[in-house]
Write a protein that holds these residues in place. Sequence first.
Motif, PDB file in Angstrom:
ATOM      1  N   GLU A   1       4.249   6.710  -3.694  1.00  0.00           N
ATOM      2  CA  GLU A   1       3.123   7.505  -3.190  1.00  0.00           C
ATOM      3  C   GLU A   1       1.810   7.217  -3.912  1.00  0.00           C
ATOM      4  O   GLU A   1       0.730   7.457  -3.374  1.00  0.00           O
ATOM      5  N   PHE A   2       1.887   6.686  -5.138  1.00  0.00           N
ATOM      6  CA  PHE A   2       0.665   6.396  -5.908  1.00  0.00           C
ATOM      7  C   PHE A   2       0.399   4.899  -6.032  1.00  0.00           C
ATOM      8  O   PHE A   2      -0.455   4.485  -6.811  1.00  0.00           O
TER       9      PHE A   2
ATOM     10  N   TYR B   1      -0.839   2.789  -9.356  1.00  0.00           N
ATOM     11  CA  TYR B   1      -0.705   1.342  -9.560  1.00  0.00           C
ATOM     12  C   TYR B   1      -1.467   0.633  -8.454  1.00  0.00           C
ATOM     13  O   TYR B   1      -1.292   0.926  -7.270  1.00  0.00           O
ATOM     14  N   ARG B   2      -2.345  -0.298  -8.836  1.00  0.00           N
ATOM     15  CA  ARG B   2      -3.185  -0.979  -7.846  1.00  0.00           C
ATOM     16  C   ARG B   2      -2.948  -2.491  -7.910  1.00  0.00           C
ATOM     17  O   ARG B   2      -2.305  -3.015  -8.826  1.00  0.00           O
ATOM     18  N   ASN B   3      -3.495  -3.183  -6.948  1.00  0.00           N
ATOM     19  CA  ASN B   3      -3.402  -4.644  -6.943  1.00  0.00           C
ATOM     20  C   ASN B   3      -4.117  -5.202  -8.161  1.00  0.00           C
ATOM     21  O   ASN B   3      -5.259  -4.837  -8.459  1.00  0.00           O
ATOM     22  N   ARG B   4      -3.432  -6.062  -8.874  1.00  0.00           N
ATOM     23  CA  ARG B   4      -3.973  -6.622 -10.101  1.00  0.00           C
ATOM     24  C   ARG B   4      -5.156  -7.545  -9.833  1.00  0.00           C
ATOM     25  O   ARG B   4      -5.328  -8.034  -8.706  1.00  0.00           O
TER      26      ARG B   4
ATOM     27  N   GLY C   1       0.937  -3.621  -1.472  1.00  0.00           N
ATOM     28  CA  GLY C   1       0.890  -4.975  -1.995  1.00  0.00           C
ATOM     29  C   GLY C   1       0.783  -5.078  -3.505  1.00  0.00           C
ATOM     30  O   GLY C   1       0.800  -6.177  -4.062  1.00  0.00           O
ATOM     31  N   ALA C   2       0.655  -3.928  -4.195  1.00  0.00           N
ATOM     32  CA  ALA C   2       0.498  -3.959  -5.652  1.00  0.00           C
ATOM     33  C   ALA C   2       1.756  -4.478  -6.347  1.00  0.00           C
ATOM     34  O   ALA C   2       1.671  -5.075  -7.421  1.00  0.00           O
ATOM     35  N   MET C   3       2.906  -4.239  -5.739  1.00  0.00           N
ATOM     36  CA  MET C   3       4.161  -4.794  -6.248  1.00  0.00           C
ATOM     37  C   MET C   3       4.777  -5.658  -5.156  1.00  0.00           C
ATOM     38  O   MET C   3       4.825  -5.260  -3.994  1.00  0.00           O
ATOM     39  N   THR C   4       5.235  -6.839  -5.518  1.00  0.00           N
ATOM     40  CA  THR C   4       5.855  -7.729  -4.545  1.00  0.00           C
ATOM     41  C   THR C   4       7.240  -7.204  -4.169  1.00  0.00           C
ATOM     42  O   THR C   4       7.840  -6.429  -4.921  1.00  0.00           O
ATOM     43  N   PRO C   5       7.783  -7.630  -3.018  1.00  0.00           N
ATOM     44  CA  PRO C   5       9.135  -7.198  -2.653  1.00  0.00           C
ATOM     45  C   PRO C   5      10.168  -7.526  -3.726  1.00  0.00           C
ATOM     46  O   PRO C   5      11.085  -6.738  -3.977  1.00  0.00           O
ATOM     47  N   GLN C   6      10.007  -8.686  -4.381  1.00  0.00           N
ATOM     48  CA  GLN C   6      10.971  -9.040  -5.428  1.00  0.00           C
ATOM     49  C   GLN C   6      10.852  -8.124  -6.649  1.00  0.00           C
ATOM     50  O   GLN C   6      11.853  -7.831  -7.320  1.00  0.00           O
TER      51      GLN C   6
END
Length: 230
Positions: free
Chosen positions: A119-120, A197-200, A124-129
């Motif tokens: 929810e936070f 957590y956001r896109n790096r 795309g911030a974390m990849t599926p892997q």
Amino acid sequence: MNPIIKVIIPAYNEQDSIAHVIKDIPKIVDEVIVISNNSTDNTELNAQKAGATVLKETQKGYGYACLKGMDYIKQQTTKPDIVVFLDGDYSDYPEQLTEIIAPIIEENIDFVVGARVDEFREPGAMTPQQVFGNWIATFLMKLFFKARFTDLGPFRGIKYDKLLALNMEDKTYGWTVEMQLKVLKQKMSYREIPVKYRNRIGVSKVSGTVKGTIFAGVKILGWIFKYSFK
């Protein structure tokens, strides 16, 4: 009396993000320590300009950088009460450090992990892997140790004496899971705090490559099975 807090930030070629990370860290922190892990860009210069202590670690590896930061703290006369680990890519929200350390200060919890909950988390911030790797690792920790962890998030805080008691060893991608496994094995108290957590900024050196993803997965599973059958 206010606790002494040190922040350790491993960084490899994070020139575009490192100053943002440092500037968003709350002023209650006594020292920000950036370990340049063989960076070839302006990471070191930008970190110094932003007010951090900058160390160099030429051996490439997340764990190598974290251990370098710990060695630096060991040499200091005044030791911290709490050490916080944070990535240098600006994917975490450094201002949430106060939330990470609150259970340590207010409830005497030994170790706190920032959990990157759906929810936070920006799309795309974390990849599926990464999502799958976190799921399998925390599932196995629950299966073998009845753990309540849901994430291997890099944003984490721990009492300094407890950190030393863990006798951390991993030099590369197994650092985070090793810490959590040793917390479980030593029956330390722990808590997860939901974090944003956001896109790096820039490209991930782990999940951004096939080799990095595979190596990280092998290291994580290796630590889990090592401790499950000890």
